[in-house]
Design a protein around this motif. Structure first.
Motif, short mmCIF file in Angstrom:
data_model
loop_
_atom_site.label_atom_id
_atom_site.label_comp_id
_atom_site.label_asym_id
_atom_site.label_seq_id
_atom_site.Cartn_x
_atom_site.Cartn_y
_atom_site.Cartn_z
N LEU A 27 -150.32 42.38 67.14
CA LEU A 27 -150.13 43.43 65.83
C LEU A 27 -148.71 42.64 64.99
O LEU A 27 -149.47 42.99 64.10
N LEU A 28 -148.23 42.19 65.21
CA LEU A 28 -147.35 41.32 64.66
C LEU A 28 -147.76 40.65 63.67
O LEU A 28 -147.44 40.11 62.68
N GLY A 29 -149.01 39.63 64.14
CA GLY A 29 -149.57 38.50 63.95
C GLY A 29 -150.58 39.06 62.81
O GLY A 29 -150.56 38.43 61.71
N PHE A 30 -151.10 40.34 62.48
CA PHE A 30 -151.28 41.06 61.96
C PHE A 30 -150.84 41.40 60.72
O PHE A 30 -151.06 40.96 59.23
N MET A 81 -151.66 38.34 52.36
CA MET A 81 -152.79 38.72 51.45
C MET A 81 -152.07 39.98 50.76
O MET A 81 -153.06 39.68 48.88
N ASP A 82 -150.92 40.48 50.71
CA ASP A 82 -150.76 41.57 49.24
C ASP A 82 -149.61 41.76 49.55
O ASP A 82 -149.14 41.10 50.10
N ASN A 83 -148.76 42.68 48.55
CA ASN A 83 -147.64 43.14 48.83
C ASN A 83 -146.93 44.58 49.82
O ASN A 83 -146.14 45.40 49.33
N TYR A 84 -148.54 45.24 50.84
CA TYR A 84 -147.83 45.91 51.32
C TYR A 84 -146.38 45.97 53.09
O TYR A 84 -146.47 44.71 52.64
N ARG A 85 -146.38 46.57 53.08
CA ARG A 85 -145.00 46.75 54.09
C ARG A 85 -145.89 47.95 55.16
O ARG A 85 -146.41 48.62 54.93
N TYR A 86 -145.51 47.15 56.53
CA TYR A 86 -146.08 47.71 57.80
C TYR A 86 -145.06 48.11 58.13
O TYR A 86 -144.49 47.42 59.30
N LEU A 87 -145.50 49.88 58.33
CA LEU A 87 -143.72 49.94 59.78
C LEU A 87 -144.73 50.96 61.04
O LEU A 87 -145.71 51.31 61.14
#
Length: 289
Positions: A108-111, A118-124
């Motif tokens: 998941l961290l690798g994802f 690829m983009d500027n999104y942040r994932y929580l």
């Protein structure tokens, strides 16, 4: 009569005295000798035989109790061994579970790292802590809320694909409405605009057919006729969902809307029956000029 009794008593005393004299004489006779007479040998052999007969059962009893003590020690050692094996087995199970969990989190961290490039999104990253059993209200509950910066209308996905949209936010938890409940023809949810990965200019609307229990992509233009196996992603147009999130793949397609458009049945990429870890997508806010 009394004279006879006295004589018998005297005879007993006389015999006792004679026996004592003979015994003393024999003792004196055997003193200093290395060889024994046959009566002495007989007495010694008889005494040895009796001693051997008595010693064997006593020795057997002693050995028996000694063996019992050893059996008790062996039982204790076996019990400790079984406890050690049981503890080892439990530790091995815990180790395997932790190893599998670490591998899953590493993936998941690798994802997230790949997506950040690829983009500027942040994932929580959030964990699913509950889900509804109501077929008309398909939602899940995650363990992040307003205290973690979560807001309504944030998109939610797994490493496989799109899951849904944040619909309610509390301090420490949030409710996520699944894309299977986002009906564009009612006020239940928000439609998802989509496109084909191989045809970036294509367009369609994702909806859920309650009758067939199928995810559909409708309003596909004739020039963008779908093919089985095409990858469907969010277009980022006309909706709250960021672009480039995988929705699924085309399973079948058919002509719809008087032959002017196509409708495709979509196989969802996300596994809705096994949701454990999800990502809430934080889109950077764009400052208005």
């Amino acid at each position: 009569m009394s004279a006879i009794f006295r004589l018998m008593r005297n005879k007993r005393l006389f015999i006792l005295m004679i026996g004592l004299i003979v015994f003393i004489a024999l003792m004196g006779f055997t003193l200093g000798r290395t060889r024994l007479t046959w009566p002495e040998k007989f007495v010694n052999d008889a005494f040895g035989a009796v001693q051997g007969v008595l010693y064997r059962p006593v020795g057997a009893v002693a050995d028996f109790f000694h063996d019992l003590g050893r059996l008790s020690d062996v039982y204790k050692e076996n019990e400790q061994f079984r406890q050690t094996v049981a503890q080892y087995t439990q530790d091995q199970i815990r180790f395997n579970m932790l190893e599998a969990r670490n591998k899953e989190l590493e993936e998941l961290l690798g994802f997230t790292e790949r997506q950040k490039n690829m983009d500027n999104y942040r994932y929580l990253a959030a964990q699913v802590v509950g889900s509804t059993s109501n077929p008309y209200e398909k939602t899940i509950t995650v363990n992040l809320g307003s205290k973690n910066g979560i807001k309504p209308d944030m998109a939610v996905r797994t490493s496989d694909g799109l899951v849904g949209l944040v619909s309610k936010v509390k301090n420490f938890t949030s409710t996520v409405t699944l894309i299977t409940n986002l009906d564009p023809s009612s006020s239940k949810g928000t439609p998802v605009s989509a496109t084909f990965l191989s045809k970036p200019d294509s367009f369609g609307i994702i909806e859920y057919d309650e009758e067939t229990k199928t995810l559909l992509m409708s309003k596909i233009e004739e020039k963008d006729k779908p093919a089985d196996g095409d990858t469907v992603i969010t277009s980022g147009l006309g909706s709250l969902f960021p672009k480039g999130i995988i929705i699924g793949t085309v399973r079948t397609s058919q002509v719809g809307d008087f032959g002017l458009t196509y409708t495709a049945a979509i196989e969802p990429a996300a596994k809705f029956e096994h949701l454990r870890d999800v990502f809430i997508i934080v889109v950077p806010e764009v400052d208005e000029p």
